[in-house]
Design a protein around this motif. Structure first.
Motif, mmCIF file in Angstrom:
data_model
loop_
_atom_site.group_PDB
_atom_site.id
_atom_site.type_symbol
_atom_site.label_atom_id
_atom_site.label_comp_id
_atom_site.label_asym_id
_atom_site.label_seq_id
_atom_site.Cartn_x
_atom_site.Cartn_y
_atom_site.Cartn_z
ATOM 1 N N ASP A 17 -1.794 -3.361 -20.423
ATOM 2 C CA ASP A 17 -0.305 -3.242 -20.583
ATOM 3 C C ASP A 17 0.262 -4.489 -20.238
ATOM 4 O OD1 ASP A 17 -0.467 -0.568 -21.323
ATOM 5 O OD2 ASP A 17 0.051 0.128 -19.182
ATOM 6 N N THR A 40 7.318 -2.924 -32.725
ATOM 7 C CA THR A 40 7.384 -2.355 -31.433
ATOM 8 C C THR A 40 7.858 -0.867 -31.330
ATOM 9 O OG1 THR A 40 9.893 -3.033 -31.375
ATOM 10 C CG2 THR A 40 8.288 -4.619 -30.526
ATOM 11 N N GLU A 54 2.571 -6.180 -23.511
ATOM 12 C CA GLU A 54 4.130 -6.539 -23.447
ATOM 13 C C GLU A 54 4.382 -7.723 -23.101
ATOM 14 O OE1 GLU A 54 4.775 -4.243 -19.559
ATOM 15 O OE2 GLU A 54 4.216 -2.421 -20.372
#
Length: 546
Positions: free
Chosen positions: A502, A285, A506
């Motif tokens: 995104d 991450t 995410e």
């Protein structure tokens, strides 16, 4: 007998009558401030390859490229390409400006209506220039002045040619790419570790996982490389029949985005299991490409899903730090469920060449493009190898980025030529290889002295086990899916595409690290749909659907 100059002037007069674009719309009509296209027209030579009797100056703009290694006083304004243009055609190519922020500076030039005679642009700039009336309709010019070699590229890539057309007319010549052979992904596995453990080549995704785990247990570090953008997961997704990042035809005949299809749910579920089992980089991450490459250079990981250029970066650095035995070799991404694996091929056109309406001799631009194509494909055996090398050594093709229209079979043909030459030995006459001689020579340098600078070419194309060797099998057998969106993004994707991406990255990350369960995938798809995915899908179907 008519004087050649008289004939040339007569031909020029006829062309001006037939093609009004030859004299442009005038400086006042396009608001040009005089920087790029003020020269008067010169008489047009009779043949495509004939030189101008009177020197012709053409203007362009260039992007600064740090990969160019200028030698012996060469510059962007004076280099082997520019000198060849003068010698062959009596064309003086002049750079109005050179910038390391090409896109921004070109947008400013477009806003000021201050264009050179020709330049390269992206798809949105092409549309803006056509709408503003700043560039020529090239349809008839292409038919008249494009060489047979140049035209042959678009017989192969007719759908890409169409992306340069607006209202059915050609306004931007697509620059294409080096070919679909460059677009596949692989599992790169460290060779010395695999050999030390006596492990066989992977045939299934379970085999890949077993190899990765064995590396971790025996050599430390972590098992498989991943980054915060989840690119490597997307590379491996084809093992499950998923095709993230491209638009695909669904069972009902409509087009859908591969990343939100049900097959991706299985991919993410598997990735979550791998993360829990310690296979995936535990710090993915916060890992970017540079960090992942450094981990490979430091010997912390031995399995990395990646594209065909892994041997070039970080390949040489791995060799310099860990030795020649530590090379990573590419393998096809194997199936996770027993089904045949299809690769992905995305739209890869690198830009469009446009010609200003103020350009007085647009046929001169075609002469330069034709010359580029000739040197790429027809010069071997017809030109001195030293001359060919002078144009291609030191990354000098960067000097003529504004002219490049690439044979879409370039790298495919290069692979076959280089491997055929290597099969004959390590000291063959490279004259017939032309510009591809450097690829052969670097493969020989790797084989004979483990030169780190040669490992990239060797792993990409120097043998049947190379990345190109694997990709050729995909192409020859037709086991790949082509992006149904063969062209630029539609309006919604241009405005909110990054936001949509995104949402998925995410959310997928939350599932993988255990913050959300796998059913959260369905919630993410709904969020994506409401945030613009529904509109984007409608636009894609309208633009690219059947």
């Amino acid at each position: 007998m008519w004087d050649k100059k008289v004939i040339a002037l007569a031909i020029a007069a006829v062309l001006i009558l037939c093609f009004p674009g030859f004299v442009g719309r005038g400086a006042g009509a396009v608001g040009n401030s005089g920087g790029g296209s003020a020269a008067e027209a010169v008489p047009v030579p009779e043949g495509l390859w004939d030189s101008y009797e009177q020197e012709l100056t053409l203007t362009t703009v260039m992007e600064e490229n740090s990969g160019t290694s200028f030698q012996n006083g060469d510059t962007y304004d004076d280099n082997p390409w520019y000198r060849a243009f003068k010698d062959r055609f009596n064309i003086n190519l002049k750079n109005m400006w050179i910038s390391n922020d090409y896109g921004t500076k070109l947008n400013l030039a477009i806003a000021d209506r201050d264009l050179p005679d020709f330049c390269y642009v992206n798809a949105s700039q092409l549309a803006s220039l056509e709408k503003s009336g700043l560039i020529m309709d090239l349809t008839d010019l292409f038919d008249t002045y494009a060489s047979d070699t140049l035209k042959s590229y678009f017989e192969i890539e007719s759908d890409t040619y169409e992306t340069g057309c607006l209202g059915g007319r050609l306004y931007g010549i697509p620059q294409l790419s080096y070919g679909n052979i460059d677009k596949f992904n692989y599992v790169w596995i460290r060779k010395d570790w695999k050999d030390q453990l006596g492990l066989a080549d992977p045939q299934t995704m379970d085999d890949v996982l077993a190899i990765a785990q064995a590396f971790k247990e025996n050599f430390g570090g972590y098992a498989m490389g991943e980054m915060q953008n989840l690119d490597n997961m997307n590379r491996l997704a084809v093992a499950y029949g998923a095709h993230p990042g491209i638009w695909i035809e669904l069972e009902d005949g409509t087009l859908g985005y591969g990343t939100v299809q049900p097959e991706m749910k299985e991919v993410i579920a598997a990735y979550a299991e791998w993360y829990a089992e310690g296979i995936i980089n535990p710090n993915f991450t916060t890992t970017n490409q540079d960090k992942l490459f450094q981990d490979a250079i430091n010997g912390e990981v031995g399995v990395v899903p990646w594209a065909q250029w892994f041997g070039y970066n970080p390949g040489p650095q791995i060799i310099e730090n860990l030795g020649p035995e530590a090379i990573f070799e590419p393998y096809p991404i194997p199936s996770a469920n027993g089904a045949e694996v299809e690769g992905n091929v995305g739209f890869g056109n690198i830009g469009y060449i446009v010609i200003s309406n103020n350009c007085k001799n647009p046929e001169g631009v075609f002469k330069l493009i034709n010359f580029w194509c000739y040197m790429m494909d027809d010069a071997a055996g017809n030109e001195d190898l030293e001359f060919i090398s002078s144009l291609y050594d030191n990354n000098y093709p960067n000097c003529v980025r504004c002219l490049t229209v690439i044979n879409p079979m370039t790298d495919y043909n290069q692979y076959t030529k280089v491997t055929d030459a290597l099969a004959k030995g390590l000291d063959v006459d490279v004259t017939e290889l032309g510009k591809d001689a450097s690829k052969y020579n670097s493969c020989v340098a790797w084989l004979t002295k483990q030169d780190p600078d040669g490992v990239g070419d060797w792993l990409q194309q120097g043998n049947d086990k190379s990345a190109y060797g694997i990709a050729k099998e995909y192409l020859d057998s037709g086991t790949y899916l082509k992006d149904a969106k063969w062209g630029q993004d539609t309006a919604t994707l241009q405005s909110v595409g990054s936001t949509l991406n995104d949402i998925l990255v995410e959310g997928f990350t939350q599932i993988i690290i255990g913050e959300k369960d796998i059913d959260y995938f369905d919630t993410l798809v709904e969020q994506w749909w409401k945030a613009g995915g529904e509109m984007a899908t409608a636009e894609i179907n309208e633009t690219y659907g059947n």
